[in-house]
Design a protein around this motif. Structure first.
Motif, mmCIF file in Angstrom:
data_model
loop_
_atom_site.group_PDB
_atom_site.id
_atom_site.type_symbol
_atom_site.label_atom_id
_atom_site.label_comp_id
_atom_site.label_asym_id
_atom_site.label_seq_id
_atom_site.Cartn_x
_atom_site.Cartn_y
_atom_site.Cartn_z
ATOM 1 N N VAL A 47 18.176 40.219 41.291
ATOM 2 C CA VAL A 47 16.810 39.921 41.740
ATOM 3 C C VAL A 47 16.067 41.208 42.072
ATOM 4 O O VAL A 47 14.880 41.368 41.726
ATOM 5 N N VAL A 48 16.729 42.143 42.732
ATOM 6 C CA VAL A 48 16.115 43.433 43.070
ATOM 7 C C VAL A 48 15.652 44.146 41.801
ATOM 8 O O VAL A 48 14.537 44.679 41.738
ATOM 9 N N GLU A 49 16.491 44.115 40.774
ATOM 10 C CA GLU A 49 16.142 44.787 39.521
ATOM 11 C C GLU A 49 15.011 44.047 38.801
ATOM 12 O O GLU A 49 14.066 44.672 38.293
ATOM 13 N N THR A 50 15.093 42.729 38.766
ATOM 14 C CA THR A 50 14.065 41.933 38.085
ATOM 15 C C THR A 50 12.684 42.164 38.681
ATOM 16 O O THR A 50 11.681 42.263 37.959
ATOM 17 N N LEU A 51 12.615 42.264 39.994
ATOM 18 C CA LEU A 51 11.328 42.379 40.685
ATOM 19 C C LEU A 51 10.906 43.827 40.937
ATOM 20 O O LEU A 51 9.893 44.067 41.595
ATOM 21 N N GLY A 52 11.659 44.765 40.425
ATOM 22 C CA GLY A 52 11.269 46.164 40.574
ATOM 23 C C GLY A 52 11.363 46.676 41.987
ATOM 24 O O GLY A 52 10.533 47.498 42.417
ATOM 25 N N LEU A 53 12.378 46.218 42.736
ATOM 26 C CA LEU A 53 12.539 46.641 44.127
ATOM 27 C C LEU A 53 13.663 47.664 44.294
ATOM 28 O O LEU A 53 14.044 47.995 45.419
ATOM 29 N N THR A 54 14.199 48.127 43.174
ATOM 30 C CA THR A 54 15.288 49.099 43.238
ATOM 31 C C THR A 54 14.854 50.346 44.015
ATOM 32 O O THR A 54 13.781 50.903 43.774
ATOM 33 N N GLY A 55 15.683 50.763 44.956
ATOM 34 C CA GLY A 55 15.365 51.931 45.776
ATOM 35 C C GLY A 55 14.455 51.622 46.944
ATOM 36 O O GLY A 55 14.085 52.524 47.698
ATOM 37 N N ARG A 56 14.097 50.350 47.121
ATOM 38 C CA ARG A 56 13.174 49.989 48.202
ATOM 39 C C ARG A 56 13.764 48.902 49.093
ATOM 40 O O ARG A 56 13.030 48.169 49.762
ATOM 41 N N THR A 57 15.093 48.772 49.104
ATOM 42 C CA THR A 57 15.704 47.643 49.809
ATOM 43 C C THR A 57 16.188 47.969 51.217
ATOM 44 O O THR A 57 16.570 47.072 51.955
ATOM 45 N N GLN A 58 16.215 49.239 51.609
ATOM 46 C CA GLN A 58 16.787 49.596 52.906
ATOM 47 C C GLN A 58 15.769 49.559 54.047
ATOM 48 O O GLN A 58 16.131 49.322 55.190
ATOM 49 N N GLY A 59 14.513 49.812 53.745
ATOM 50 C CA GLY A 59 13.503 49.840 54.810
ATOM 51 C C GLY A 59 13.192 48.452 55.334
ATOM 52 O O GLY A 59 13.522 47.423 54.726
ATOM 53 N N LEU A 60 12.544 48.401 56.498
ATOM 54 C CA LEU A 60 12.156 47.132 57.090
ATOM 55 C C LEU A 60 11.056 46.461 56.261
ATOM 56 O O LEU A 60 10.187 47.129 55.688
ATOM 57 N N VAL A 61 11.083 45.139 56.249
ATOM 58 C CA VAL A 61 10.058 44.371 55.538
ATOM 59 C C VAL A 61 8.677 44.696 56.097
ATOM 60 O O VAL A 61 7.688 44.776 55.368
ATOM 61 N N ALA A 62 8.612 44.899 57.417
ATOM 62 C CA ALA A 62 7.329 45.173 58.077
ATOM 63 C C ALA A 62 6.653 46.426 57.531
ATOM 64 O O ALA A 62 5.419 46.555 57.596
ATOM 65 N N LYS A 63 7.426 47.355 56.978
ATOM 66 C CA LYS A 63 6.880 48.613 56.491
ATOM 67 C C LYS A 63 6.432 48.548 55.030
ATOM 68 O O LYS A 63 5.895 49.527 54.513
ATOM 69 N N LYS A 64 6.669 47.417 54.404
ATOM 70 C CA LYS A 64 6.353 47.308 52.983
ATOM 71 C C LYS A 64 4.890 46.938 52.760
ATOM 72 O O LYS A 64 4.223 46.359 53.613
ATOM 73 N N SER A 65 4.397 47.267 51.581
ATOM 74 C CA SER A 65 3.010 46.938 51.216
ATOM 75 C C SER A 65 2.885 45.438 50.942
ATOM 76 O O SER A 65 3.897 44.720 50.827
ATOM 77 N N GLY A 66 1.635 44.982 50.811
ATOM 78 C CA GLY A 66 1.398 43.568 50.532
ATOM 79 C C GLY A 66 2.048 43.118 49.243
ATOM 80 O O GLY A 66 2.639 42.025 49.159
#
Length: 448
Positions: A294-313
């Motif tokens: 799922v991480v690869e499909t949605l292009g989230l590779t390398g962005r999974t360790q940070g808090l959700v609150a810090k992510k963009s919309g």
């Protein structure tokens, strides 16, 4: 017969009193005045309204009036009179008709309370028993029916329009046949959807369009079984309503608002979703493999360790999608996934959805800015409110076919069917009938 004892001239004994008491409470549960239960005939009319069977309610009311009249006449006709036998036969016929129509009316009420249909037939012989159970038991409540509806958004009488016919018998893909979706509001049956017929093949990315009140969310809820309609909905040949306990795991739904625990990391969020949505016999290694996919499909590779609150919309929306995608559903539905996103990010998001559909899944999305991504879609569904304020199918086909209706953008197509009070052209009835004629022409051509 039990149902005949409900007439005003037959209120004798404890059974009749219990029946009245039960009907009184049923009326109150359904937002009606309890004392309607005291009025012969009229109580059946109100039951017909409650259960969405107004015609049967009218008929039962007049038959009850006829029975009361015949009872009154019979008092003055002795057994030795030549008219006694004919009158007796007429009374028996009326009584039989009353039983039939009261059962039909009560069936509607029973369905509103989501009780077993057998109670409607018990009512014919022992009306006090189901009346007391439905009226006084806390277990039985009108489910998803007593709602306040903006009268400008849902009418009591859908327009008399020809419905578009679509073959929904194929075993592949999503087959939708919604006869109607209605609710009870202030004692009146209000229609939200009517005659929605769709056959969506696997591997389709589908755009769902329609103005405010056209029934987009109502249709989605009906398809996924969250708010069931009078409908048959099949996914891969299996009935979603009849097999809901199993089929709900084959459906993913992402609401407009993100439901995320913002103080968890992205990976923790997806891992917890996997624990909840995947079968219990799936081991840790398989869960991690699915999370990585799922991480690869949605292009989230390398962005999974940070808090959700810090992510963009845009990233938060992908995480929401990932939580549903983790179970690998066959049907994926999203309500305005691009809400609040700029054009570039929205485009990127829909490209991800295009990729999910290309894996053989069905993806249906609502968006209020369709033209920036219209080229990515295989099919377009256009819902419109008819002149009776009921949601109907105004178009279903490819984006290019939709433009053949005389408009060069998706947004202009929606404005065509929107009411003039909302800045539209008010041509909903015309477009509904035009599409129905188009489907009939195609069907005739395929059979030629």
């Amino acid at each position: 017969m039990g149902v005949i004892d409900l007439s005003i001239l037959g209120y004798q004994g404890l059974g009749a009193l219990l029946t009245i008491a039960g009907m009184w409470m049923i009326m109150k549960k359904c937002g009606q005045k309890g004392w309607y239960a005291l009025i012969p005939g009229y109580r059946y009319f109100k039951f017909g309204q409650i259960g969405g069977r107004q015609t049967d309610g009218y008929t039962a009311m007049y038959i009850d009036f006829a029975d009361i009249f015949l009872r009154y006449i019979a008092q003055f006709v002795p057994e030795t009179n030549e008219y006694y036998v004919p009158l007796l036969i007429i009374r028996l016929i009326v009584a039989l008709c009353e039983v039939i129509y009261v059962i039909r009316v009560v069936l509607g009420v029973v369905q509103v309370f989501q009780a077993k249909k057998i109670w409607a037939f018990v009512w014919a012989a022992l009306p006090w028993l189901p009346a007391m159970i439905l009226g006084f038991s806390k277990k039985y409540q009108p489910v998803m029916e007593l709602q306040d509806v903006d009268e400008s958004m849902a009418g009591t009488a859908p327009a008399d329009l020809t419905a578009a016919y679509v073959d929904t018998e194929s075993a592949d893909g999503l087959m939708v046949h919604v006869k109607e979706r209605s609710i009870l509001s202030r004692g009146a049956r209000r229609y939200l959807l009517k005659d929605i017929n769709l056959a969506i093949p696997n591997g389709s990315l589908v755009l769902l369009l329609g103005g405010s009140g056209a029934g987009k969310t109502t249709l989605i809820n009906a398809i996924i079984g969250y708010e069931k309609a009078k409908a048959v909905v099949k996914l891969g040949g299996r009935d979603i309503y009849k097999e809901y306990k199993e089929m709900k795991y084959r459906i993913g739904f992402v609401p407009q608002m993100d439901l995320l625990r913002v103080n968890d990391s992205v990976r923790r969020t997806l891992t917890d979703a996997a624990k909840l949505r995947l079968p219990k016999n799936v081991g840790r290694a398989e869960r991690n493999r699915r999370v990585n996919e799922v991480v690869e499909t949605l292009g989230l590779t390398g962005r999974t360790q940070g808090l959700v609150a810090k992510k963009s919309g845009g990233q938060k929306k992908r995480i929401s999608i990932g939580m549903e995608l983790i179970s690998n559903p066959d049907l994926f539905i999203l309500d305005e996934p691009d809400s609040g996103l700029d054009g570039v990010i929205a485009r990127e998001l829909f490209e991800k959805l295009r990729g999910i559909a290309d894996e053989g899944k069905i993806v249906i999305a609502i968006t209020h800015t369709p033209d920036r991504v219209a080229d990515l879609f295989d099919k377009v569904i256009v819902l419109a409110r008819d002149s009776g304020r009921c949601g109907r199918l105004a178009f279903y086909g490819s984006p290019d076919e939709a433009r053949e209706f005389g408009k060069d953008t998706m947004e202009k197509i929606v404005m065509t069917v929107n009411p003039t009070t909302e800045g539209g052209e008010g041509r909903a009835d015309e477009m509904i009938e035009k599409y129905a004629a188009l489907t009939a022409e195609r069907r005739a051509g395929s059979h030629a």
